[in-house]
Design a protein around this motif. Sequence first.
Motif, PDB file in Angstrom:
ATOM      1  N   VAL A  39      -4.071   5.504   4.141  1.00  0.00           N
ATOM      2  CA  VAL A  39      -5.080   5.133   5.139  1.00  0.00           C
ATOM      3  C   VAL A  39      -6.257   4.432   4.477  1.00  0.00           C
ATOM      4  CG1 VAL A  39      -6.756   6.065   6.779  1.00  0.00           C
ATOM      5  CG2 VAL A  39      -4.403   6.913   6.781  1.00  0.00           C
ATOM      6  N   VAL A  40      -6.740   4.959   3.355  1.00  0.00           N
ATOM      7  CA  VAL A  40      -7.843   4.291   2.655  1.00  0.00           C
ATOM      8  C   VAL A  40      -7.413   2.902   2.191  1.00  0.00           C
ATOM      9  CG1 VAL A  40      -9.329   4.369   0.617  1.00  0.00           C
ATOM     10  CG2 VAL A  40      -8.956   6.444   1.960  1.00  0.00           C
ATOM     11  N   GLY A  41      -6.174   2.784   1.690  1.00  0.00           N
ATOM     12  CA  GLY A  41      -5.690   1.473   1.259  1.00  0.00           C
ATOM     13  C   GLY A  41      -5.625   0.477   2.404  1.00  0.00           C
ATOM     14  N   ALA A  67      -3.630  -1.137  -5.373  1.00  0.00           N
ATOM     15  CA  ALA A  67      -4.084  -0.471  -6.596  1.00  0.00           C
ATOM     16  C   ALA A  67      -4.935   0.744  -6.261  1.00  0.00           C
ATOM     17  CB  ALA A  67      -4.873  -1.452  -7.460  1.00  0.00           C
ATOM     18  N   LEU A  68      -5.755   0.660  -5.229  1.00  0.00           N
ATOM     19  CA  LEU A  68      -6.582   1.798  -4.833  1.00  0.00           C
ATOM     20  C   LEU A  68      -5.744   2.906  -4.209  1.00  0.00           C
ATOM     21  CD1 LEU A  68      -9.654  -0.126  -3.389  1.00  0.00           C
ATOM     22  CD2 LEU A  68      -9.462   1.006  -5.607  1.00  0.00           C
ATOM     23  N   ALA A  69      -4.669   2.537  -3.492  1.00  0.00           N
ATOM     24  CA  ALA A  69      -3.771   3.564  -2.972  1.00  0.00           C
ATOM     25  C   ALA A  69      -3.114   4.327  -4.112  1.00  0.00           C
ATOM     26  CB  ALA A  69      -2.714   2.917  -2.072  1.00  0.00           C
ATOM     27  N   PHE A  70      -2.705   3.616  -5.162  1.00  0.00           N
ATOM     28  CA  PHE A  70      -2.148   4.301  -6.328  1.00  0.00           C
ATOM     29  C   PHE A  70      -3.199   5.178  -6.987  1.00  0.00           C
ATOM     30  CE2 PHE A  70      -1.463   4.551 -10.889  1.00  0.00           C
ATOM     31  CZ  PHE A  70      -0.177   5.059 -10.955  1.00  0.00           C
ATOM     32  N   VAL A  85       0.824  -1.213   0.000  1.00  0.00           N
ATOM     33  CA  VAL A  85       0.000   0.000   0.000  1.00  0.00           C
ATOM     34  C   VAL A  85       0.861   1.267   0.000  1.00  0.00           C
ATOM     35  CG1 VAL A  85      -1.650   1.343   1.356  1.00  0.00           C
ATOM     36  CG2 VAL A  85      -2.034  -1.099   0.992  1.00  0.00           C
ATOM     37  N   PRO A  86       1.805   1.450   0.939  1.00  0.00           N
ATOM     38  CA  PRO A  86       2.624   2.673   0.878  1.00  0.00           C
ATOM     39  C   PRO A  86       3.520   2.734  -0.348  1.00  0.00           C
ATOM     40  CG  PRO A  86       3.431   1.205   2.590  1.00  0.00           C
ATOM     41  CD  PRO A  86       2.122   0.658   2.151  1.00  0.00           C
ATOM     42  N   VAL A  87       3.998   1.579  -0.836  1.00  0.00           N
ATOM     43  CA  VAL A  87       4.813   1.592  -2.052  1.00  0.00           C
ATOM     44  C   VAL A  87       3.986   2.093  -3.225  1.00  0.00           C
ATOM     45  CG1 VAL A  87       6.041   0.146  -3.708  1.00  0.00           C
ATOM     46  CG2 VAL A  87       6.401  -0.200  -1.261  1.00  0.00           C
ATOM     47  N   ALA A  88       2.746   1.624  -3.322  1.00  0.00           N
ATOM     48  CA  ALA A  88       1.871   2.092  -4.399  1.00  0.00           C
ATOM     49  C   ALA A  88       1.591   3.581  -4.274  1.00  0.00           C
ATOM     50  CB  ALA A  88       0.565   1.299  -4.390  1.00  0.00           C
ATOM     51  N   GLY A  89       1.427   4.047  -3.033  1.00  0.00           N
ATOM     52  CA  GLY A  89       1.224   5.475  -2.836  1.00  0.00           C
ATOM     53  C   GLY A  89       2.418   6.291  -3.280  1.00  0.00           C
ATOM     54  N   LEU A  90       3.629   5.814  -2.990  1.00  0.00           N
ATOM     55  CA  LEU A  90       4.831   6.526  -3.421  1.00  0.00           C
ATOM     56  C   LEU A  90       5.006   6.467  -4.925  1.00  0.00           C
ATOM     57  CD1 LEU A  90       7.282   5.411  -0.597  1.00  0.00           C
ATOM     58  CD2 LEU A  90       6.245   7.666  -0.911  1.00  0.00           C
ATOM     59  N   CYS A  91       4.557   5.383  -5.568  1.00  0.00           N
ATOM     60  CA  CYS A  91       4.594   5.333  -7.035  1.00  0.00           C
ATOM     61  C   CYS A  91       3.739   6.446  -7.633  1.00  0.00           C
ATOM     62  CB  CYS A  91       4.089   3.980  -7.523  1.00  0.00           C
ATOM     63  SG  CYS A  91       5.249   2.615  -7.284  1.00  0.00           S
TER      64      CYS A  91
END
Length: 342
Positions: free
Chosen positions: A179-181, A137-140, A103-109
């Motif tokens: 947080v949502v992820g 995927a939703l975090a991204f 989740v955080p990795v996707a957010g940083l992407c």
Amino acid sequence: MNAPTRTAGPTPGGVPAPPRKGYRPGSLEIFGLVLVVAIVFRGPLATLLDRPAMQTWSTVFVAVVVQATPFLVLGVVVSGAIAAFVPARVFRRLMPEREALAVPVAGLCGVALPGCECGSVPIANRLMERGVPASAALAFLLSAPAVNPIVLVATAIAFPTEPGMVWARLIAGLLTAMVVGWIWQRIGRPDWMRPRPRFAEQESTGGWRVFLSTMLGDFAQAAGFLVVGAAAAAAFNVLARRWMDEHIASSIVLSILLMAALAFILALCSEADAFVAAAFSSIPVVGKLVFLTVGPAVDVKLVAMQAGTFGRRFTVRFAPLTFVVAIVIGTGVGLLFWGGRL
């Protein structure tokens, strides 16, 4: 007695073609109609525009559109390039196996890979089709349009006297996505989303054709929302400025609720929303941050796109969750940055 519906003839394979849809005017036809109306009624329009209130409205409107358009163009160009030339399997290889870390990795992407809200929905859908966990995927999906470099540069230019707005938006956008992820990882259920094939490796071909169609489609849609948002911001400055100064600007709670509602309704492109937010000069800066946090995460067009892509059962749960989390985090980060100025 109703006339029968006209259907197309059979296809070469012998399967009947779907019924022909009625004509729907496109953006060029609507724009041409607006120009014709403006030419026909140029006399009354000129008289109307000579009024001081209309001069103020037109000044704010043109300023917002002119400032935002270069960033909008740059954003849709980069988004089209990603959709056309970056295979979805690249994202999957970047994801850790543990979902909580993905989740955080996707957010940083999302910080490194620019994309608008409209483009992030199909990209998130493709990621899930290729085996990326839904929470990642939703975090991204939430971070890409909110905290990418184009959006942050546009925010810095829109708020030259508030340099902290860039950092506040980055933190609030990232936290909202993560947080949502993480919440979706705990509460999300597969049957809330439309069934999708797993680990499909086929990629689309014709990169330049995809690039051009994606870029033009995103620009036509986002530019329309930009014009509506700029017009609304200008109207608020002219018609509701005194009322906002007396009733909204003095209340941090009311300003937060108003800006969150406007972000949801106006559905601006994230490359341009900072210029619209800056135009609400009487709103406290915390309310503007909430506007910039809610808008890229959830609005009316995103709700419609998510319902069409992931299904209605998903959207009725994901949209309210995202809306509440974005307001809470945007408010919290805003109070952390500017609490002493309230």
